[in-house]
Each structure stands twice: as structure tokens, then as C-alpha cells.
Motif scaffolding. Structure first.
Motif, mmCIF file in Angstrom:
data_model
loop_
_atom_site.group_PDB
_atom_site.id
_atom_site.type_symbol
_atom_site.label_atom_id
_atom_site.label_comp_id
_atom_site.label_asym_id
_atom_site.label_seq_id
_atom_site.Cartn_x
_atom_site.Cartn_y
_atom_site.Cartn_z
ATOM 1 N N GLU A 74 0.803 -1.222 0.000
ATOM 2 C CA GLU A 74 0.000 0.000 0.000
ATOM 3 C C GLU A 74 0.837 1.274 0.000
ATOM 4 O O GLU A 74 0.453 2.280 -0.606
ATOM 5 N N ALA A 75 1.987 1.269 0.690
ATOM 6 C CA ALA A 75 2.817 2.479 0.732
ATOM 7 C C ALA A 75 3.312 2.845 -0.654
ATOM 8 O O ALA A 75 3.333 4.026 -1.035
ATOM 9 N N LEU A 76 3.703 1.852 -1.431
ATOM 10 C CA LEU A 76 4.157 2.099 -2.797
ATOM 11 C C LEU A 76 2.994 2.564 -3.670
ATOM 12 O O LEU A 76 3.144 3.494 -4.474
ATOM 13 N N GLY A 77 1.835 1.939 -3.503
ATOM 14 C CA GLY A 77 0.666 2.363 -4.269
ATOM 15 C C GLY A 77 0.261 3.791 -3.963
ATOM 16 O O GLY A 77 -0.137 4.543 -4.868
ATOM 17 N N THR A 78 0.383 4.202 -2.704
ATOM 18 C CA THR A 78 0.011 5.566 -2.307
ATOM 19 C C THR A 78 0.903 6.605 -2.969
ATOM 20 O O THR A 78 0.420 7.612 -3.491
ATOM 21 N N VAL A 79 2.215 6.386 -2.942
ATOM 22 C CA VAL A 79 3.120 7.385 -3.518
ATOM 23 C C VAL A 79 2.928 7.464 -5.030
ATOM 24 O O VAL A 79 3.021 8.556 -5.619
ATOM 25 N N LYS A 119 -0.831 -3.442 -6.637
ATOM 26 C CA LYS A 119 -1.974 -4.123 -6.026
ATOM 27 C C LYS A 119 -3.164 -3.921 -6.935
ATOM 28 O O LYS A 119 -3.426 -2.794 -7.381
ATOM 29 N N VAL A 120 -3.885 -5.007 -7.203
ATOM 30 C CA VAL A 120 -4.887 -4.965 -8.262
ATOM 31 C C VAL A 120 -5.999 -3.962 -7.966
ATOM 32 O O VAL A 120 -6.646 -3.461 -8.886
ATOM 33 N N TRP A 121 -6.210 -3.606 -6.695
ATOM 34 C CA TRP A 121 -7.265 -2.641 -6.388
ATOM 35 C C TRP A 121 -6.903 -1.234 -6.877
ATOM 36 O O TRP A 121 -7.715 -0.311 -6.801
ATOM 37 N N GLY A 122 -5.708 -1.069 -7.435
ATOM 38 C CA GLY A 122 -5.357 0.192 -8.061
ATOM 39 C C GLY A 122 -6.254 0.546 -9.234
ATOM 40 O O GLY A 122 -6.253 1.695 -9.691
ATOM 41 N N VAL A 123 -7.044 -0.434 -9.730
ATOM 42 C CA VAL A 123 -7.992 -0.131 -10.808
ATOM 43 C C VAL A 123 -9.073 0.836 -10.327
ATOM 44 O O VAL A 123 -9.670 1.554 -11.151
ATOM 45 N N VAL A 124 -9.333 0.879 -9.021
ATOM 46 C CA VAL A 124 -10.384 1.761 -8.492
ATOM 47 C C VAL A 124 -9.981 3.233 -8.640
ATOM 48 O O VAL A 124 -10.697 4.013 -9.272
ATOM 49 N N PRO A 125 -8.833 3.682 -8.090
ATOM 50 C CA PRO A 125 -8.443 5.081 -8.322
ATOM 51 C C PRO A 125 -8.161 5.373 -9.792
ATOM 52 O O PRO A 125 -8.413 6.495 -10.254
ATOM 53 N N LEU A 126 -7.665 4.390 -10.540
ATOM 54 C CA LEU A 126 -7.443 4.598 -11.974
ATOM 55 C C LEU A 126 -8.759 4.911 -12.677
ATOM 56 O O LEU A 126 -8.829 5.834 -13.500
ATOM 57 N N ALA A 127 -9.806 4.169 -12.355
ATOM 58 C CA ALA A 127 -11.113 4.416 -12.969
ATOM 59 C C ALA A 127 -11.627 5.805 -12.612
ATOM 60 O O ALA A 127 -12.184 6.514 -13.463
#
Length: 278
Positions: free
Chosen positions: A100-105, A141-149
Motif C-alpha cells: 500500500e505504501a508504494l501504491g500511495t506514492v 496491487k490490483v485494487w489500483g484499478v479503483v483510483p485509476l477508474a
């Protein structure tokens, strides 16, 4: 676990083929330099350096929030950065090597690109940059599709089809470029990364417990939980309403609302999940 998987990758072993990995390979790519360094100076020191780097990601994220909010004034920028620096969901995932820390940055870098896009100078270039960053967050992390959308819908609504397509194409290109070698070597990647995640059985955590965790109130004693939850919801609601006064503020508000709804929906719950909306 992720460091060990990066060590395996550094010796020629591939996830989804040679060992089990229930997430995309982005974390392994990010940790590969530390794994290679660990091969030279020892894995304990390599892992320690990786943890220090992840703590630095937390500091970078707080600084990015300050930069993103700077044009709203020093008070807004200072409050945003300081709140993030002590926000429990953020702190929890930045003290160790977690996804999550990497996804956040990566998301915050994408939001900085959105700020630059608002200046109208080279909008396609900044849209492509945001797409690449958001695309790589999906590879972490695959849930990155949510902010991408959310980013893509906001771009379509505010800047038109051309800019949104540029961001989408760069995001898809990033995912395909990184994922293709792993996918060809390990055909079970789709089952492990996507189907096994959405197919998890639902746990017994209530929506009130989840909402409390999302608001950063997880460590609050049980006796004060209800009162703090009410106050936290009111403050969050006020913050979202105030954010909607500007175009990028509406983007930030949408990320918080959609991300929060997603966290209330997911079947399982862990203490690091609220970092998605930190």
C-alpha cells in the motif's frame, strides 16, 4: 514475504510459475535492487535498507500532499501534509515493506500530474504521465484499478475524450509492458491475482468497524468508538464538501468516496486496507 519473492526473482525464478504470489509483480520490481544488494552485503541489511526506503516513501507522500495542496494556501498544505504524517492507516503501512505504501506514492504522483494538467500547458503529456503512474499502481496491487477508474472518469468529464484516452492508453500500455513476460511464463497469473481475490469468503467485520478503520480510528478504545465514529464521519463529510469547491478537489473527494465504498464492499478485511484512501 515480498523481499523473499524479490530475491527469488533476482535468481531467475518467476512468480505464478515457480512460486506463489497473490499480487501483481510490481512490488517485486520495486524491491529487486534491494534483493540484488542483499546478495552482495547480506539479506538482513538488504531488508533493513528496504524498510528504510519504505519509511522514506511515507515522508515523500506527505511532501507530495503539501505540494499538491500548495496552491490552496499554506494552511491547507500544512494541514494536509501534517494530518497524513500522523494518520494511522498511512503510518501502519509505511513502517514495513507493504504494497500500500508504494501504491500511495504512485497515486500521489499521479495527482501531482493532474495538478500540472490543470495549468493547460502540455495537457496530453501530463495525462500520459498520470496514466503511467496509475497503471503501475495497478501492478502493485490490483485494487489500483479503483483510483485509476476515478481518474479516467474525471479526465473525461473535465478535459474531454482525447485527454482521457491518452491516460487510458498509457495506463494499459504500462500494465501490458510489465505484465506480459510474467503472464507468458505463468499462465495462472489471472487466477491468482484477480479471481482468487474476488472469490474470498466474506468475513464477519461490520461496516461500522470498517468505516471506523477507514477514518483512522482503528486504535480508539471500544468505549469511545461510537462517539468518535460520528464525529469522524461529520468531519470527513465537511472536508469532502469543501473539497468540491475546486475541480481537482472534486477529484480528491471522488477518490475518497469511491475508495471508501470499495473498502466497505470487499469480502475480507485487514488492518492495512484503509491505506487505500489515506
Amino acid at each position: 514475504v515480498y523481499y523473499g519473492a524479490a530475491v527469488a526473482l533476482s535468481t531467475g525464478h518467476l512468480p505464478y510459475r515457480d512460486f506463489l504470489l497473490l499480487h501483481p509483480p510490481g512490488i517485486l520490481i520495486a524491491l529487486l535492487p534491494f534483493a540484488l544488494l542483499g546478495g552482495l552485503i547480506g539479506d538482513p541489511l538488504g531488508m533493513a535498507l528496504a524498510r528504510l526506503a519504505w519509511m522514506s516513501l511515507g515522508a515523500i507522500s506527505a511532501a507530495l500532499i503539501f505540494v499538491i495542496l500548495r496552491n490552496r494556501g499554506w494552511v491547507a498544505a500544512g494541514v494536509g501534509a501534517a494530518l497524513y504524517a500522523v494518520w494511522f492507516p498511512a503510518f501502519y503501512v509505511e513502517r514495513d515493506v507493504r504494497l500500500e505504501a508504494l501504491g500511495t506514492v504512485l497515486l500521489l504522483l499521479g495527482l501531482y500530474a493532474m495538478e500540472r494538467l490543470q495549468s493547460r500547458a502540455h495537457p496530453v503529456r501530463w495525462a500520459v504521465a498520470a496514466g503511467v503512474l496509475a497503471g503501475f499502481s495497478v501492478l502493485v496491487k490490483v485494487w489500483g484499478v479503483v483510483p485509476l477508474a476515478v481518474l479516467l472518469v474525471w479526465l473525461l468529464a473535465t478535459h474531454g475524450l482525447r485527454i482521457a484516452v491518452a491516460a487510458l492508453a498509457s495506463a494499459l500500455g504500462t500494465v501490458a509492458l510489465v505484465m506480459l513476460p510474467f503472464a507468458l511464463a505463468g499462465p495462472k497469473w489471472l487466477q491468482l491475482i484477480v479471481l482468487d481475490q474476488v472469490g474470498r469468503p466474506r468475513d464477519g467485520h461490520s461496516w461500522q468497524f470498517r468505516l471506523q478503520s477507514v477514518l483512522g480510528l482503528g486504535p480508539v478504545p471500544a468505549g469511545a468508538a461510537t462517539a468518535c465514529l460520528v464525529v469522524g464521519c461529520l468531519l470527513a463529510g465537511v472536508a469532502i464538501v469543501l473539497a468540491c469547491r475546486t475541480s481537482t478537489g472534486r477529484l480528491h473527494a471522488a477518490l475518497a468516496v469511491v475508495g471508501g465504498a470499495f473498502l466497505l464492499w470487499v469480502p475480507t478485511w485487514y488492518a492495512h486496507y484503509p491505506a487505500l484512501v489515506a
